[in-house]
Design an enzyme around this catalytic site. Sequence first.
Site, short mmCIF file in Angstrom:
data_model
loop_
_atom_site.label_atom_id
_atom_site.label_comp_id
_atom_site.label_asym_id
_atom_site.label_seq_id
_atom_site.Cartn_x
_atom_site.Cartn_y
_atom_site.Cartn_z
N LYS A 20 17.70 -1.81 22.70
CA LYS A 20 17.15 -0.45 22.68
C LYS A 20 15.86 -0.38 23.48
O LYS A 20 15.65 0.53 24.30
CB LYS A 20 16.87 -0.02 21.25
CG LYS A 20 16.11 1.32 21.14
CD LYS A 20 15.74 1.64 19.71
CE LYS A 20 14.34 1.18 19.36
NZ LYS A 20 13.31 2.14 19.77
N ASN A 21 14.96 -1.34 23.26
CA ASN A 21 13.64 -1.28 23.88
C ASN A 21 13.68 -1.57 25.38
O ASN A 21 12.65 -1.44 26.05
CB ASN A 21 12.69 -2.26 23.19
CG ASN A 21 12.32 -1.80 21.79
OD1 ASN A 21 12.45 -0.63 21.46
ND2 ASN A 21 11.89 -2.73 20.95
N CYS A 113 8.95 7.25 14.72
CA CYS A 113 8.56 6.64 13.45
C CYS A 113 7.06 6.72 13.24
O CYS A 113 6.27 6.51 14.16
CB CYS A 113 9.00 5.17 13.42
SG CYS A 113 10.78 4.93 13.39
N ARG A 118 -0.47 5.91 17.52
CA ARG A 118 -0.06 5.23 18.74
C ARG A 118 -0.72 6.00 19.87
O ARG A 118 -0.10 6.81 20.55
CB ARG A 118 1.45 5.22 18.89
CG ARG A 118 1.91 4.49 20.15
CD ARG A 118 3.42 4.48 20.27
NE ARG A 118 3.92 3.13 20.30
CZ ARG A 118 5.21 2.84 20.43
NH1 ARG A 118 6.10 3.78 20.51
NH2 ARG A 118 5.61 1.60 20.46
N ASP A 303 8.08 -5.97 15.51
CA ASP A 303 9.37 -5.39 15.10
C ASP A 303 10.19 -6.34 14.21
O ASP A 303 11.07 -5.89 13.49
CB ASP A 303 10.20 -5.02 16.34
CG ASP A 303 9.73 -3.72 16.99
OD1 ASP A 303 8.82 -3.08 16.44
OD2 ASP A 303 10.29 -3.35 18.04
N ARG A 395 18.51 4.73 14.90
CA ARG A 395 17.76 4.81 16.15
C ARG A 395 17.78 3.49 16.90
O ARG A 395 17.63 3.46 18.12
CB ARG A 395 16.30 5.22 15.89
CG ARG A 395 16.14 6.65 15.39
CD ARG A 395 14.67 7.02 15.23
NE ARG A 395 13.96 6.64 16.42
CZ ARG A 395 12.89 5.87 16.44
NH1 ARG A 395 12.39 5.38 15.32
NH2 ARG A 395 12.30 5.57 17.58
#
Length: 417
Positions: A20-21, A113, A118, A303, A395
């Site tokens: 995903k990242n 999230c 951030r 993570d 997600r």
Amino acid sequence: MMIIDGPARLSGELSVQGAKNSTLPLLAGALLCKGQTVLHNCPDLSDVDTAIEILRHLGCVCRREGHDLIVDSSITCHEIPEELMRRMRSSIVFLGAILSRCKEARLCPPGGCELGPRPIDLHISSLRRLGVQVKECGGWLECSCPGGINGAYVSLSFPSVGATEHLILAAVCGKGTTIIANAAREPEICDLSEYLNRCGGRIYGAGESCIIIDGVEELYGCEHRVMPDRIAAVTYMAAAAVTGGNVTLRDVDNTHILPMLSPFEESGCQVRQLGGSLNISAPRQLSAVRHIRTMPYPGFPTDAQPVVMSMAAVGEGTSVFVENIFENRYRHTEGLTRMGARIKVEGKVAVVEGVPELSGAAVEAADLRGGAALIVAGLCARGSTRIEGTEFVKRGYEDIGEKLALLGARVKVFESC
């Protein structure tokens, strides 16, 4: 919602999804390229769906064929609607690519999230170094660079993955040379740079703390395979560990897993890495994971912290976690405590006293990785665990319930109304 009846020992084989990242910045990179980009191994995730919606809104034609995503890049709009920006924390990564193509962009700060602040000030200050003018107006960012992106020396105060990706995307088609000092070194940075270089970019030093980008006039689409998802891999490893299981993961890059191996070895698991696969065999009783300190790559990733904490919750002894990246990364501890875990949190430190067994309970996921931690805990808990908020998990994990069921878990997934 997900209901897990535990405990159940996991065994069997599983293929790990694309990252995903990595997929999200790759899709932003596709916006820069003339012609067609084909991304293979593209995971079917809600965050990826949001990125596709952003591309379509900007004027691109996107279609999915299984795990292949085809993007025909064209851009007719330089603004991303607030509704799309608010869905995803990493949506800001599109800003640099839009500026490179249109020389102007308008969007609002990202959502996603709630892991604590951030701030995007590092992104904005870095873009300003490249000649971008940024104004904040009514909660929107209005950015422009009438003369185009100009190469510059940018020293990041923190090796931010997002800011590094942002600078690469902005500068790859800019004028002159851009040097990024204290750049993030994560494998996802390397994947993005490899893709852009295949498209005609000139990016050097990805994976090191200094990246040099010689701007080019144009990029052209290509085919690229998305790297394996190292966080999904470690999640399934944790699931095998807490259930005393024996699981083989296929389609992994073992070099990416190395920074996360220590807690599995300390807990008593045997991990064998063979080419593009990994086997984990867990003992009946895990030991404590001792000390986990989250750090930028090649340190232990933030993570992966929540799922490893679920391991520590049933490990014999005391484990200490220090979270250095996100201040709200411990929100999963409330659910783990409700299941019988003994966890004390003080600021960025969490002390976990292992217990012999967790008990099923009704819990709620507050974010993506915290939701994964509750699923891992539910697999080893005695009785039924009901997890609300699993839309967060969707997600970042493709069909996680179905995949765990293939390994022997008793899982039922219910779509939210």
